[in-house]
Design an enzyme around this catalytic site. Structure first.
Site, PDB file in Angstrom:
ATOM      1  N   ARG A  25       0.701  -1.215  -0.065  1.00  7.26           N
ATOM      2  CA  ARG A  25      -0.068   0.200   0.105  1.00  7.26           C
ATOM      3  C   ARG A  25       0.828   1.184  -0.292  1.00  7.26           C
ATOM      4  O   ARG A  25       0.418   2.322  -0.566  1.00  7.26           O
ATOM      5  CB  ARG A  25      -1.053  -0.096   1.250  1.00  7.26           C
ATOM      6  CG  ARG A  25      -1.927   1.191   1.137  1.00  7.26           C
ATOM      7  CD  ARG A  25      -3.104   0.873   1.981  1.00  7.26           C
ATOM      8  NE  ARG A  25      -4.105   0.101   1.352  1.00  7.26           N
ATOM      9  CZ  ARG A  25      -5.208  -0.559   1.962  1.00  7.26           C
ATOM     10  NH1 ARG A  25      -5.443  -0.183   2.895  1.00  7.26           N
ATOM     11  NH2 ARG A  25      -5.857  -1.013   0.997  1.00  7.26           N
ATOM     12  N   ARG A  44      13.841  -5.328   5.543  1.00  2.74           N
ATOM     13  CA  ARG A  44      12.837  -6.199   6.012  1.00  2.74           C
ATOM     14  C   ARG A  44      11.525  -5.932   5.101  1.00  2.74           C
ATOM     15  O   ARG A  44      10.579  -6.647   5.422  1.00  2.74           O
ATOM     16  CB  ARG A  44      12.426  -6.153   7.575  1.00  2.74           C
ATOM     17  CG  ARG A  44      13.952  -6.317   8.238  1.00  2.74           C
ATOM     18  CD  ARG A  44      13.278  -6.335  10.102  1.00  2.74           C
ATOM     19  NE  ARG A  44      14.558  -6.627  10.753  1.00  2.74           N
ATOM     20  CZ  ARG A  44      14.276  -7.004  11.958  1.00  2.74           C
ATOM     21  NH1 ARG A  44      13.100  -7.202  12.618  1.00  2.74           N
ATOM     22  NH2 ARG A  44      15.372  -7.068  12.734  1.00  2.74           N
ATOM     23  N   GLU A 180      -8.888  -1.060  15.566  1.00  2.00           N
ATOM     24  CA  GLU A 180      -7.793  -1.322  14.760  1.00  2.00           C
ATOM     25  C   GLU A 180      -6.442  -1.643  15.852  1.00  2.00           C
ATOM     26  O   GLU A 180      -6.861  -1.833  16.738  1.00  2.00           O
ATOM     27  CB  GLU A 180      -7.492   0.081  14.053  1.00  2.00           C
ATOM     28  CG  GLU A 180      -7.608   1.217  14.659  1.00  2.00           C
ATOM     29  CD  GLU A 180      -6.252   1.549  15.173  1.00  2.00           C
ATOM     30  OE1 GLU A 180      -5.160   1.830  14.581  1.00  2.00           O
ATOM     31  OE2 GLU A 180      -5.996   1.517  16.634  1.00  2.00           O
ATOM     32  N   MET A 181      -5.293  -1.452  15.187  1.00  2.00           N
ATOM     33  CA  MET A 181      -4.316  -1.977  16.064  1.00  2.00           C
ATOM     34  C   MET A 181      -3.051  -0.951  16.210  1.00  2.00           C
ATOM     35  O   MET A 181      -1.898  -1.373  16.630  1.00  2.00           O
ATOM     36  CB  MET A 181      -3.857  -3.591  15.246  1.00  2.00           C
ATOM     37  CG  MET A 181      -4.833  -4.360  15.164  1.00  2.00           C
ATOM     38  SD  MET A 181      -4.138  -5.944  15.071  1.00  2.00           S
ATOM     39  CE  MET A 181      -3.357  -6.699  16.168  1.00  2.00           C
ATOM     40  N   GLU A 182      -3.271   0.100  15.725  1.00  3.20           N
ATOM     41  CA  GLU A 182      -2.006   0.919  15.663  1.00  3.20           C
ATOM     42  C   GLU A 182      -2.050   2.410  16.166  1.00  3.20           C
ATOM     43  O   GLU A 182      -1.188   2.984  16.687  1.00  3.20           O
ATOM     44  CB  GLU A 182      -1.428   1.196  14.291  1.00  3.20           C
ATOM     45  CG  GLU A 182      -0.640  -0.043  13.630  1.00  3.20           C
ATOM     46  CD  GLU A 182      -1.810  -0.981  13.090  1.00  3.20           C
ATOM     47  OE1 GLU A 182      -1.404  -2.113  12.837  1.00  3.20           O
ATOM     48  OE2 GLU A 182      -3.067  -0.244  12.854  1.00  3.20           O
ATOM     49  N   SER A 204     -13.396  -1.625   6.509  1.00  4.42           N
ATOM     50  CA  SER A 204     -13.222  -2.646   5.675  1.00  4.42           C
ATOM     51  C   SER A 204     -13.936  -3.710   6.038  1.00  4.42           C
ATOM     52  O   SER A 204     -14.349  -4.575   5.050  1.00  4.42           O
ATOM     53  CB  SER A 204     -11.711  -3.009   5.397  1.00  4.42           C
ATOM     54  OG  SER A 204     -11.015  -3.722   6.803  1.00  4.42           O
ATOM     55  N   ASP A 205     -14.511  -3.727   7.366  1.00  3.96           N
ATOM     56  CA  ASP A 205     -15.325  -4.908   7.615  1.00  3.96           C
ATOM     57  C   ASP A 205     -16.138  -4.048   9.005  1.00  3.96           C
ATOM     58  O   ASP A 205     -15.725  -3.313   9.586  1.00  3.96           O
ATOM     59  CB  ASP A 205     -14.686  -6.131   7.725  1.00  3.96           C
ATOM     60  CG  ASP A 205     -13.836  -5.887   9.189  1.00  3.96           C
ATOM     61  OD1 ASP A 205     -14.174  -6.374  10.216  1.00  3.96           O
ATOM     62  OD2 ASP A 205     -12.587  -5.168   8.785  1.00  3.96           O
TER      63      ASP A 205
END
Length: 236
Positions: A25, A44, A180-182, A204-205
């Site tokens: 993205r 990485r 979310e996660m951030e 998105s869901d």
């Protein structure tokens, strides 16, 4: 100077940066929205680019998934490369019943079930909040562009597969829009380092309704989210 996770020369990053989780993205944003974008780091497989947007320097770099990964990259970007304003762009899972798939959300606060901030400030239930100037600029841009934007709190969770099935409805009852996660990690780094941050995400869901966007539908909503983020950075 290069860090353990970013191999870019001094001055490689602009003061303003977009932060998706997915390296692909990051590439898509650079190719779609930036002029003269150049790859400046790929350690990485975490890709970072710098170019210009409307004539001003702009960078984009992936952060991976979750707060531990995101805080590593954002801390190094701020401390080692002088980045001043960071806007996360990614996907969120809707939990409030008023949200629809494809809606764009800006996080006015970020609750969390993580212990990361508790370790920063023992004994304090820290409130994770964005830069007001960036949040206001995002809302102003959305109003003027006629782009619907939902502003409200989100949950930043360490668990993608949430073991507590009662948590989501309890948070939704308190007005939480999405999970979310951030965001909480990003907001904590920004506060600690004296810089500005904002999270903008696409639904998105929907966790409660059991709905989700297909891959091609996600791409259609991608541009609206990034436009709001860029609008915030260019107006704040």
């Amino acid at each position: 100077m290069p860090t353990p996770h970013i191999a870019a020369p001094d001055g490689a990053f602009a003061p303003d940066i977009l932060l998706p989780g997915d390296p692909r993205r990051a590439t898509r944003i650079a190719e779609t929205f930036l002029d003269d974008a150049e790859l400046v780091t790929e350690v990485r497989g975490i890709l970072g680019y710098t170019g210009t947007y409307q004539g001003r320097p702009m960078s984009v770099m992936a952060t991976g998934m979750g707060m531990p990964s995101a805080t590593i990259y954002t801390t190094e970007l701020v401390r080692n490369y002088g980045v001043k304003r960071l806007v996360r762009v990614g996907t969120v899972g809707g939990i409030h019943m008023d949200l629809q798939l494809g809606d764009v959300v800006a996080a006015s606060s970020a609750h969390t079930d993580s212990e990361m901030t508790a370790r920063r400030l023992p004994g304090v239930h820290y409130s994770h909040a964005p830069s007001f100037s960036l949040l206001r600029a995002a809302a102003d841009y959305a109003d003027e562009a006629g782009a619907p934007l939902r502003v409200g709190p989100v949950l930043t969770s360490d668990a993608f597969y949430q073991p507590d099935e009662t948590l989501v409805p309890r948070l939704a009852a308190y007005g939480t829009l999405a999970v979310e996660m951030e965001a909480a990690g990003l907001y904590a780094v920004a506060a600690a380092e004296g810089v500005e941050a904002l999270m903008v995400g696409t639904v998105s869901d929907h966790v409660v309704k059991g709905e989700f966007l297909e891959a091609d539908e996600r791409e259609k909503t991608f541009a609206a989210m990034v436009s709001v983020a860029l609008g915030a950075l260019t107006r704040a």
